[in-house]
Structures are given as C-alpha cells and as structure tokens.
Enzyme design. Structure first.
Site, short mmCIF file in Angstrom:
data_model
loop_
_atom_site.label_atom_id
_atom_site.label_comp_id
_atom_site.label_asym_id
_atom_site.label_seq_id
_atom_site.Cartn_x
_atom_site.Cartn_y
_atom_site.Cartn_z
CG ASP A 19 -1.84 -1.14 1.39
OD1 ASP A 19 -1.78 -2.21 0.46
OD2 ASP A 19 -2.75 -0.81 1.92
CE LYS A 59 -5.24 1.88 2.35
NZ LYS A 59 -4.20 1.28 3.12
CE LYS A 97 -7.06 -1.54 2.56
NZ LYS A 97 -5.37 -1.86 2.98
#
Lengths: 344, 295
Positions: A176, A244, A280
């Site tokens: 991430d 995300k 996400k």
C-alpha cells in the site's frame, strides 16, 4: 470522454477485460501512452476529464445508502465483508505480539463459530511483515504492507523505493503506497505518475512475480472531488492494481461519495482501457451498516465481478468486531456484545 | 370578524412525547406510536411504540455511559442525583397532572405521590456514598493481609418499571439502580408511560450524563425478550413483568447469567412504604482485595 466512446462502440470493438496485475495489462496501458508522454499531455488529459457534479454524487451515494439489506442477503453481505477486510494495525506501538494476535484473529475471526470466513489480508508496517508472514503461514491470508514513508510520504524517491523493496523482500503480498500529495496538488502530475511506476517496479520479486500495488490517494488532503477523479485516472494509468481512499491517519477518510467517485472512475477506466482495477476504502468504516452500504455501491456501480476480495477491500480494524457481533445476532437470534469479541 | 377572532380561545399545543436514549430524544426507529389514554379511556397523547432496535440502541448508549458513571465518585453521583430531585421538585405540578390522568386518582393524591417520589430520589441520593460502608467490610483473615470487600456496580441493568404506579413506582426502581453506579434501560409502564417519558426531560436537564438512564415506551412483552437475551446486558429487574412473561424472561436471561431481580409478593403493591436497602443491594457485586500488610 473515452469512457462514453468505449460504451458507444462496445458492440463494434470487443475488448475483454484483463486484471490490472495480469501480464496483458501493460499492453493495454500502452494504448494510453500518448496521454502520459509528457507532463503537458498528462495535465491536458486529467484536466479534460469531466468535472464532478458534487451534489449529484452525494445524492447518489446517499440514495444507495438507503437500501434495506435483510436476512439471507444480510448474512451473505456480512460474510462477504469479513472476507474483504484488510485487518489493519498501523500504530507506533505495534509489537510482534500484537501483530501475531491480529493474525490469529484474521485466520479465525470468531473462535466460537468456525464457519466465519477468514479475512483477506493483514495490513502492517514493513518491519512487521516478517512476523505477520510467519504467523499466517499456510492460512491463505495475504500480508499487506504500507510503504513509501507511510502515511505522509515525505521522503526522497530512493528511500521510498528501498522501503518498498524491503517489504517485498520480507514477504509482503501487497504493497500500500501513498502518493506524493504535495506534487499532485502542485500540478506535477508526471512526477506522481513516474513515482507510482517506479514503486510498481520495486514490487517485482526476483522470480518474476510481483506484489500487488495499492495506491493511496489520501482523499481528505486532495480537497476536491475533481482532484479525486484525476488522481484515480492518474494512478490507474500508472499501473495501480488497487486504488485506496486514504491512510486512516487524517480527519477525513473514506466517505461514501468519494468512494463512489473512485468506483465510477474504475468503471470508466475498464470501459476505456479494458483493465480491471480494485478499490479499497479505508478508515472510518466501523459498522456493519456502513460496510453493507459500500457493498451496495460496488454492486450498483461496478457489478458482481467486483464483489470479491480480489477486487474490493475494506481497510479496517474495529469493523470486524461489529461484523462478528451482527453475525452472532443472525446465527443465535440474540444481540451480542463487546464482551464476546476480542479487544484489539 | 376581527372582534370574534380576538376573543377566540388559544389553540392547544399538543406535546410530542419521545423516547430518551443516550441523552437525546429520538422517536422510535420504527416510526410507530400508540395511543395513551387516561383511566377512563380518553385519549391523552401518542407515545412512541419502541421496537427491539430501539432497545438495542439503548443498550449501546447505556454501555457507553457505564464507564464514566460507574467511575464517578460516589459523592459526585450523589450530587447529580440530588440535582435531579431539585429539577423534579420544580416540575411537581406537571407530574401531578400526568400522574392523576394516568392513574385516575385525585389531584391531591397524585401530588402526594409526586412529593413522595421527590423525597425518595433525595433519600437514594444520600445513599450513594454510604452504601459502601454498609455492604462493604474489612475482613479478618489468618495472614498478614488487609482483606477488603467493596461493592461494585453490576453494569447495564434493564428495568421493567411497575405497570400500575406510573411515577412513584418508576422512581423507586430507577434511583437505586443508578445510585450505585449502574446504567439502566427502563421499559416504562405500558398503559401509562407519560410520566416516565416526562422524567426523561428532567434527567436531560440535570447533569446526569447521557445514556445513564434510557427510557423506552411501548409493549413490555415486545421489547423485553430481546433485552433479556441481550449479551451485553448484565442484569434485569422484572418488576413490571406478569408471571408468564417473567418466566420467559428468566429463561432468556440465563444464557449469559444475568443477575435477575424478581420481586416477591404483590409487585404493584404500596410503593409508599420505606423501601429499605434491598434495591440498592440488588445490583451490586462484591469485589474483595487482598493487600499485604507492612513493609
């Protein structure tokens, strides 16, 4: 708008969708090479994206939040949501013991009911990847690691790449990364683009496989919906496997409108380029009700193909307990309480 | 025309009675209401008809409030309860009218009931920092230890308020439970819930933290089973349940071993009698600490 063209000519040109992490994705992205050829071209493309109708977007998100999901559909949604969770601990006070406890919880979220599904991944800082990897061996749960100087991302590129490579070497299945919001807000889009490309390269393992790359925008710092749309396209063009919403470390995290906007960007990107990208939302999703609202948005915007842990994740920690309490309510008929789930 | 309208009577203002949950006044989540009538069957007001989701929300609010309320010093709890009594006293007339309508008794009798309720509230306010001395103890043990037993609040308590005594009975079951540091969910008298809902307005203006007392109105038999089986409720007081319901609720409450108070004898008897300490002691747990003596 490329998305509209693609839909209009969909019956003429058939373009099967390929996953963002698959081998064909690079060729698809290459078809968009003209817009990423220079800073000017990229800016022209991103600023040429249609403006976001903020009122319409918020109204749409609110409407989708009113759907009533009950009984068997609710039970399905709860199990699906559990299986989509990136169970997260990103604190300065993380210890190997805490990470191991979280891993154990991820494998068997409800020790009193082994039918509860396992979570999708455990999300930790890079130095905890090794611990998590050992604790999760054989469970089929991925280890996700934040990298690139999470959460601010305020270091030089070589440091970010070393951070990423380090996490991948320690066994992270997913990375991430945070984008350089400073560069994005200044308008240096190509710099952000190149940085994502570089981190994607750093995700490569020696055996030729690669860790999946999630790109965190930090929507709360991007200030406008237009910026979120631009950032979504920028990240997907650069090869993000997942986009995300946020780090969970600032005041505004995932909200239904900004997640809906990203879902729409993913839908348009699939139509235009034929690459499937995951989404996400992270931070601020604490209740089962909220989680189900997000699942409704995914289903209505992207369809059933995205209703899987491969394409949609929740970045959360306390959400899991609420899902488990609701799950216990459905299976036993009586309301559960916080005494019957773990404190973490 | 203008002369006539000037003389016309003022339109009456109908009061919307609402629930009291977590320090706020929500309507029932279900949107339902039911008609509340006086003892002769005349319509008085509409009261919210709570659903089990309202009950669930009330438990969440009570649990959230428990840490702060049980952790407050006994002296502080006493001050807050005394403040509640002050506020009640200022609204005696309103409560007397509501009690008279609900129970079909004379204004004078209703006023006497309200006075007794205020006095009782003050009486329990005084007990907050004294109950520990009465039920706690320093125990003699055969070893070099101080051995001290102290009372601790049980936790989240569900109280089914008496069905007949709509105010004095109500106060007599709420005050002792919160005086010792518990937080409560009260299911008001089914047929005369208005004094209980009005009590919520008093509690909201008297320093009592939101969520310490949560008041629900509706069908006792509909709301109470989900509360009795709720895993996050620590005790249940069955005063307002009839024999059949009380049995079912006891069975449901057994699952997480709730403490159950099932008053003996006539439940809706005379609430004016000296209540004694039984209700204060009903929702207390004894904690015993061993502490080594000397250096």
């Amino acid at each position: 708008m490329t998305g509209r063209y693609a839909r209009r000519y969909a019956h003429v040109v058939t373009m099967p969708t390929v996953p963002a992490f698959g081998p064909e994705a690079a060729a698809r992205l290459a078809t968009m090479a003209d817009v990423t050829a220079s800073d000017t071209a990229l800016r022209r493309f991103l600023h040429g994206l249609p403006g976001v109708d903020a009122v319409g977007l918020e109204a749409r998100a609110a409407t989708l939040g009113t759907r009533s999901i009950k009984t068997t559909a609710k039970s399905y949604a709860i199990d699906l949501a559990i299986s989509m969770i990136d169970l997260t601990t990103l604190e300065g006070a993380d210890t190997p013991g805490k990470v191991r406890a979280l891993c154990a919880k991820g494998i068997h979220p409800d020790p009193t009911d082994r039918t509860a599904p396992k979570v999708a991944a455990i999300c930790v800082y890079p130095d905890m990847v090794k611990t998590a990897k050992e604790a999760l061996r054989g469970s089929g749960i991925n280890v996700a690691s934040v990298a690139t100087a999470f959460p601010a991302g305020r270091t030089a590129l070589p440091v970010k790449l070393a951070d990423t490579a380090d996490a991948v070497a320690a066994g992270a299945d997913e990375i991430d990364m945070v984008i350089d919001r400073g560069a994005f807000l200044t308008g240096r889009y190509l710099q952000v683009f190149e940085e994502i490309r570089a981190v994607k390269t750093a995700c490569q393992r020696p055996d030729g496989s690669a860790a999946h790359l999630k790109v965190i925008f930090e929507n709360g710092e991007l200030a406008t919906y237009d910026n979120i749309r631009r950032c979504s396209w920028l990240a997907m063009l650069a090869g993000a496997d997942f986009i995300k919403t946020s780090t969970g470390k600032v005041a505004v995290n995932a909200t239904p409108p900004n997640t809906l906007l990203m879902l729409e960007a993913v839908r348009d990107f699939r139509d235009a380029v034929g690459v499937q990208v995951g989404v996400k939302p992270a931070g601020g999703i604490r209740t089962t009700k909220d989680a189900i609202k997000y699942l409704v948005m995914v289903n209505e915007t992207l369809g059933e193909e995205w209703l899987s842990p491969h394409w949609f994740r929740f970045g959360a920690s306390s959400l899991l307990n609420d899902l488990l309490m609701q799950r216990q309510k459905l299976s036993t008929g009586r309301y559960s309480g916080p005494d019957y789930v773990t404190v973490d | 025309m203008s002369e006539k309208s000037e003389k016309s009577e003022r339109l009456s203002v109908f009061k919307t009675y609402k629930l009291y949950v977590g320090g706020k006044f929500p309507r029932s989540e279900s949107g339902r209401v039911y008609e509340v009538t006086d003892s002769k069957g005349n319509w008085l007001a509409n009261a919210p008809l709570s659903s089990r989701k309202d009950a669930r929300d009330a438990v969440v609010a009570a649990r959230k409030a428990f840490g702060g309320w049980s952790g407050a010093t006994a002296y502080n709890r006493g001050q807050v309860l005394y403040r509640v009594a002050e506020m009640l006293d200022g609204r005696r007339e309103q409560f007397a009218a509501e009690v008279a309508a609900a129970e079909g008794i004379s204004k004078a009798k209703a006023a006497a009931q309200v006075d007794a309720a205020v006095d009782r509230w003050i009486w329990y306010a005084g007990w907050t920092d004294k109950i520990g001395q009465i039920v706690g103890s320093a125990n003699p043990v055969a070893g070099p230890f101080f051995n001290l037993s102290t009372p601790e609040p049980t936790g989240v308590v569900v109280v089914l308020a008496p069905q007949a005594s709509s105010f004095l009975g109500l106060v007599s079951v709420i005050a002792p439970a919160i005086a010792t540091g518990n937080t409560v969910i009260v299911v008001a008298s089914e047929n005369s819930p208005l004094p209980a809902l009005a009590l919520g307005e008093v509690l909201a203006t008297s320093d009592l933290p939101g969520g310490v007392v949560n008041i629900l109105s509706g069908r006792t038999a509909e709301i109470s089973p989900s509360l009795a089986s709720h895993q996050d409720v620590n005790a249940i007081d069955l005063t307002g349940a009839d024999a059949g319901l009380a049995k079912d609720l006891q069975i449901a409450a057994a699952d997480n071993m709730k403490r159950v108070l099932r008053p003996r004898g006539a439940k809706d008897g005379d609430w004016s009698a000296d209540p004694g300490l039984d209700r204060l002691k009903a929702f207390l747990e004894t904690k015993t600490v061993w502490h080594p003596i000397g250096v």
